[in-house]
Design a protein around this motif. Structure first.
Motif, PDB file in Angstrom:
ATOM      1  N   UNK A  55     -28.479  92.721  59.998  1.00  0.00           N
ATOM      2  CA  UNK A  55     -29.702  93.467  59.693  1.00  0.00           C
ATOM      3  C   UNK A  55     -30.942  92.669  60.105  1.00  0.00           C
ATOM      4  N   UNK A  56     -30.906  91.366  59.856  1.00  0.00           N
ATOM      5  CA  UNK A  56     -32.040  90.510  60.232  1.00  0.00           C
ATOM      6  C   UNK A  56     -32.228  90.498  61.742  1.00  0.00           C
ATOM      7  N   UNK A  57     -31.123  90.352  62.461  1.00  0.00           N
ATOM      8  CA  UNK A  57     -31.187  90.358  63.924  1.00  0.00           C
ATOM      9  C   UNK A  57     -31.748  91.673  64.427  1.00  0.00           C
ATOM     10  N   UNK A  58     -31.243  92.767  63.912  1.00  0.00           N
ATOM     11  CA  UNK A  58     -31.686  94.090  64.366  1.00  0.00           C
ATOM     12  C   UNK A  58     -33.161  94.308  64.078  1.00  0.00           C
ATOM     13  N   UNK A  59     -33.609  93.841  62.923  1.00  0.00           N
ATOM     14  CA  UNK A  59     -35.011  94.022  62.547  1.00  0.00           C
ATOM     15  C   UNK A  59     -35.929  93.212  63.462  1.00  0.00           C
ATOM     16  N   UNK A  60     -35.497  92.011  63.796  1.00  0.00           N
ATOM     17  CA  UNK A  60     -36.282  91.188  64.712  1.00  0.00           C
ATOM     18  C   UNK A  60     -36.334  91.818  66.101  1.00  0.00           C
ATOM     19  N   UNK A  61     -35.199  92.319  66.579  1.00  0.00           N
ATOM     20  CA  UNK A  61     -35.149  92.952  67.895  1.00  0.00           C
ATOM     21  C   UNK A  61     -36.085  94.152  67.970  1.00  0.00           C
ATOM     22  N   UNK A  62     -36.192  94.864  66.877  1.00  0.00           N
ATOM     23  CA  UNK A  62     -36.994  96.079  66.826  1.00  0.00           C
ATOM     24  C   UNK A  62     -38.487  95.774  66.849  1.00  0.00           C
ATOM     25  N   UNK A  63     -38.873  94.577  66.456  1.00  0.00           N
ATOM     26  CA  UNK A  63     -40.301  94.261  66.290  1.00  0.00           C
ATOM     27  C   UNK A  63     -40.754  93.086  67.161  1.00  0.00           C
ATOM     28  N   UNK A  64     -40.170  92.959  68.339  1.00  0.00           N
ATOM     29  CA  UNK A  64     -40.538  91.848  69.213  1.00  0.00           C
ATOM     30  C   UNK A  64     -41.969  91.961  69.730  1.00  0.00           C
ATOM     31  N   UNK A  65     -42.384  93.142  70.129  1.00  0.00           N
ATOM     32  CA  UNK A  65     -43.733  93.347  70.681  1.00  0.00           C
ATOM     33  C   UNK A  65     -44.734  93.309  69.543  1.00  0.00           C
ATOM     34  N   UNK A  66     -45.567  92.291  69.528  1.00  0.00           N
ATOM     35  CA  UNK A  66     -46.523  92.136  68.435  1.00  0.00           C
ATOM     36  C   UNK A  66     -47.674  93.130  68.599  1.00  0.00           C
ATOM     37  N   UNK A  67     -48.096  93.715  67.520  1.00  0.00           N
ATOM     38  CA  UNK A  67     -49.167  94.718  67.553  1.00  0.00           C
ATOM     39  C   UNK A  67     -50.530  94.067  67.378  1.00  0.00           C
ATOM     40  N   UNK A  68     -51.585  94.836  67.661  1.00  0.00           N
ATOM     41  CA  UNK A  68     -52.940  94.343  67.454  1.00  0.00           C
ATOM     42  C   UNK A  68     -53.153  93.963  65.993  1.00  0.00           C
ATOM     43  N   UNK A  69     -52.641  94.813  65.097  1.00  0.00           N
ATOM     44  CA  UNK A  69     -52.826  94.571  63.660  1.00  0.00           C
ATOM     45  C   UNK A  69     -52.149  93.274  63.229  1.00  0.00           C
ATOM     46  N   UNK A  70     -50.977  93.014  63.806  1.00  0.00           N
ATOM     47  CA  UNK A  70     -50.265  91.785  63.456  1.00  0.00           C
ATOM     48  C   UNK A  70     -50.981  90.546  63.993  1.00  0.00           C
ATOM     49  N   UNK A  71     -51.548  90.661  65.182  1.00  0.00           N
ATOM     50  CA  UNK A  71     -52.306  89.533  65.729  1.00  0.00           C
ATOM     51  C   UNK A  71     -53.497  89.221  64.834  1.00  0.00           C
ATOM     52  N   UNK A  72     -54.185  90.261  64.364  1.00  0.00           N
ATOM     53  CA  UNK A  72     -55.320  90.070  63.462  1.00  0.00           C
ATOM     54  C   UNK A  72     -54.868  89.470  62.136  1.00  0.00           C
ATOM     55  N   UNK A  73     -53.727  89.959  61.623  1.00  0.00           N
ATOM     56  CA  UNK A  73     -53.210  89.441  60.351  1.00  0.00           C
ATOM     57  C   UNK A  73     -52.831  87.969  60.481  1.00  0.00           C
ATOM     58  N   UNK A  74     -52.211  87.607  61.609  1.00  0.00           N
ATOM     59  CA  UNK A  74     -51.831  86.216  61.822  1.00  0.00           C
ATOM     60  C   UNK A  74     -53.065  85.328  61.945  1.00  0.00           C
ATOM     61  N   UNK A  75     -54.126  85.857  62.557  1.00  0.00           N
ATOM     62  CA  UNK A  75     -55.362  85.087  62.685  1.00  0.00           C
ATOM     63  C   UNK A  75     -55.964  84.800  61.319  1.00  0.00           C
ATOM     64  N   UNK A  76     -55.931  85.794  60.459  1.00  0.00           N
ATOM     65  CA  UNK A  76     -56.435  85.595  59.090  1.00  0.00           C
ATOM     66  C   UNK A  76     -55.580  84.562  58.357  1.00  0.00           C
ATOM     67  N   UNK A  77     -54.270  84.671  58.530  1.00  0.00           N
ATOM     68  CA  UNK A  77     -53.351  83.724  57.885  1.00  0.00           C
ATOM     69  C   UNK A  77     -53.575  82.303  58.393  1.00  0.00           C
ATOM     70  N   UNK A  78     -53.840  82.175  59.700  1.00  0.00           N
ATOM     71  CA  UNK A  78     -54.073  80.849  60.281  1.00  0.00           C
ATOM     72  C   UNK A  78     -55.327  80.205  59.700  1.00  0.00           C
ATOM     73  N   UNK A  79     -56.344  81.026  59.450  1.00  0.00           N
ATOM     74  CA  UNK A  79     -57.576  80.484  58.870  1.00  0.00           C
ATOM     75  C   UNK A  79     -57.337  79.918  57.472  1.00  0.00           C
ATOM     76  N   UNK A  80     -56.250  80.382  56.836  1.00  0.00           N
ATOM     77  CA  UNK A  80     -55.917  79.895  55.489  1.00  0.00           C
ATOM     78  C   UNK A  80     -55.033  78.649  55.566  1.00  0.00           C
TER      79      UNK A  80
END
Length: 482
Positions: A55-80
């Motif tokens: 299930x973990x493998x399949x979930x990762x395969x399904x979400x390889x292409x990072x979205x704009x929202x995820x890039x923004x979320x990661x940027x916020x997380x990095x600032x923390x």
């Protein structure tokens, strides 16, 4: 802030191709990190780590292409957390909750950052190899077309023996062939950092597999295979050796010298009005001088080639100051110099492809300049012809010397045409060869083996070098950005 209120590098915003810019984009970087985490998990599971579920493998395969929202979320997380990789581990885990506990298992940050960089270097070289192949192909067509056209040669930018327009182009092509060779060598030498752990000892993975050295080695090999590489560096510190970056950027900086030399030659020829780069129908050469046809493409090549050549020093200096297993003073400069090197090489090749596809030759100007200089060059032939008619070489030499100085004075001090041949025709001493002068002054008899050299070079050397890349050759029109 609007994008118009922030500085953006002209390498990506103005000049470089979308395909090259995409390789070094944030989306491709972070998506590649996810692919690395996925393939690490796949290999770990294959080798017996049952804590990694299907299930973990399949979930990762399904979400390889990072979205704009995820890039923004990661940027916020990095600032923390002040750590880019951990910010993305957290963001990917939120997107893939089944895999959250096993993402980045056993790995250090350089597992994703360094391996991703090596993937980018390989992919970027694939783009520029295809482009240099097409530059060589189009220049070869030009050389073949003009292999027989005599043109005045220049040494020290002073008139020299004749060559041909096509032969001169082979000098550019030969250097480009060496650059192609260097690009391919560098590209094929790129390996993967692989799965090496925090200081390169693989200690964390040895712990994961309970001391099974064979499985740790198999993991390193399997991840390398999954990522499409043939080789993995056998030993590393925390990073792959930054000496690799020297080997990567070196061929690009060497190519910059080739590009600069070729573009400079064309700029000088444009001033002589013999050959020009393409000039579009509505192109404006100067805001003040409407008649001008400035060689802006070649000037762009020279400008950016100087920048690309200078980047080699970044790689050398960075590699030389890496302490022990790693320091972090490589990070910031590599974020700038490596993408910059490939973006600049890409721009240079696109520009050279545009130039080589539309070089304009002016035969009448070339012919006129030959006629201005050829009489002086023909003096040796005239001396030999007179000797064959029974004259003394020393006497002929003196007669020619006197007449040559008189003709030179007309050209340099009076601004007139070279009238040496007319002087010879009006000097009784040279009467025995008057009827032979037209034959003695045929330009094609002064080019030596230039046509034959050009034809043989293209059919043998160029054809052999391009044979492995025939599928890359196309005849598409190349338009430049502003």
């Amino acid at each position: 802030m609007s994008d118009f209120d922030k500085y953006t590098t002209p390498l990506s915003s103005r000049y470089a191709s979308e395909e090259m810019s995409s390789i070094f984009s944030l989306r491709n970087r972070f998506t590649t990190w996810r692919k690395l985490w996925l393939n690490l998990a796949i290999a770990e599971k294959e080798l017996g780590l049952n804590i990694i579920s299907d299930e973990a493998i399949a979930e990762m395969e399904k979400n390889l292409e990072i979205s704009d929202e995820e890039i923004k979320a990661a940027s916020i997380q990095e600032s923390i957390v002040r750590h880019d990789v951990m910010a993305h581990v957290h963001t990917f885990g939120e997107t893939c909750p089944s895999a959250a506990g096993i993402i980045h298992l056993g790995a250090t940050s350089c597992f994703v950052t360094d391996n991703a960089d090596l993937i980018f270097l390989r992919d970027a070289y694939d783009i520029i190899i295809a482009k240099i192949v097409n530059v060589i192909d189009r220049l070869s067509e030009f050389a073949e077309t003009y292999k027989d056209m005599p043109v005045l040669g220049w040494t020290h930018f002073q008139p020299a023996q004749l060559t041909t327009v096509g032969k001169r182009a082979t000098l550019w092509i030969q250097e480009l062939l060496w650059d192609l060779r260097n690009f391919v060598r560098a590209r094929n030498d790129i390996g993967l950092r692989g799965v090496k752990g925090t200081t390169g000892t693989q200690a964390s993975f040895l712990s994961l597999f309970h001391g099974d050295h064979d499985k740790v080695e198999a993991l390193d090999k399997r991840v390398t295979e999954l990522l499409g590489f043939d080789t993995v560096y056998p030993v590393t510190g925390q990073t792959y050796s930054r000496k690799i970056d020297i080997d990567i950027i070196g061929p690009l900086s060497s190519f910059a010298a080739t590009a600069h030399k070729m573009a400079t030659d064309i700029r000088l020829l444009a001033n002589l009005k013999e050959i020009e780069e393409p000039f579009e129908k509505q192109q404006i050469g100067s805001s003040a001088m409407a008649y001008k046809r400035n060689p802006m493409r070649c000037e762009r090549v020279c400008s950016l080639a100087r920048h690309l050549g200078s980047l080699y020093n970044d790689a050398v200096q960075t590699a030389s100051v890496q302490w022990f297993e790693r320091t972090l003073d490589d990070s910031a400069i590599r974020r700038i110099s490596i993408p910059s090197a490939f973006l600049t090489a890409d721009i240079l090749l696109s520009t050279l492809l545009n130039i080589s596809s539309g070089l304009v030759v002016y035969p009448k100007v070339i012919e006129k300049r030959i006629k201005m200089e050829l009489p002086f060059m023909a003096t040796e032939n005239i001396i030999m012809a007179m000797v064959e008619k029974g004259a003394s070489r020393q006497e002929v030499h003196e007669e020619i010397r006197v007449l040559s100085h008189q003709a030179s004075n007309v050209v340099k001090n009076e601004g007139g045409d070279n009238d040496l041949i007319e002087r010879i025709k009006n000097t009784e001493f040279f009467k025995p060869i008057w009827n032979d002068l037209d034959t003695l002054l045929r330009p094609e008899t002064f080019v030596g083996r230039a046509p034959q050299q050009t034809e043989k070079f293209i059919k043998n050397d160029v054809a052999k070098a391009l044979e492995p890349f025939k599928s890359m050759i196309n005849k598409e029109e190349v338009k430049l950005s502003v």
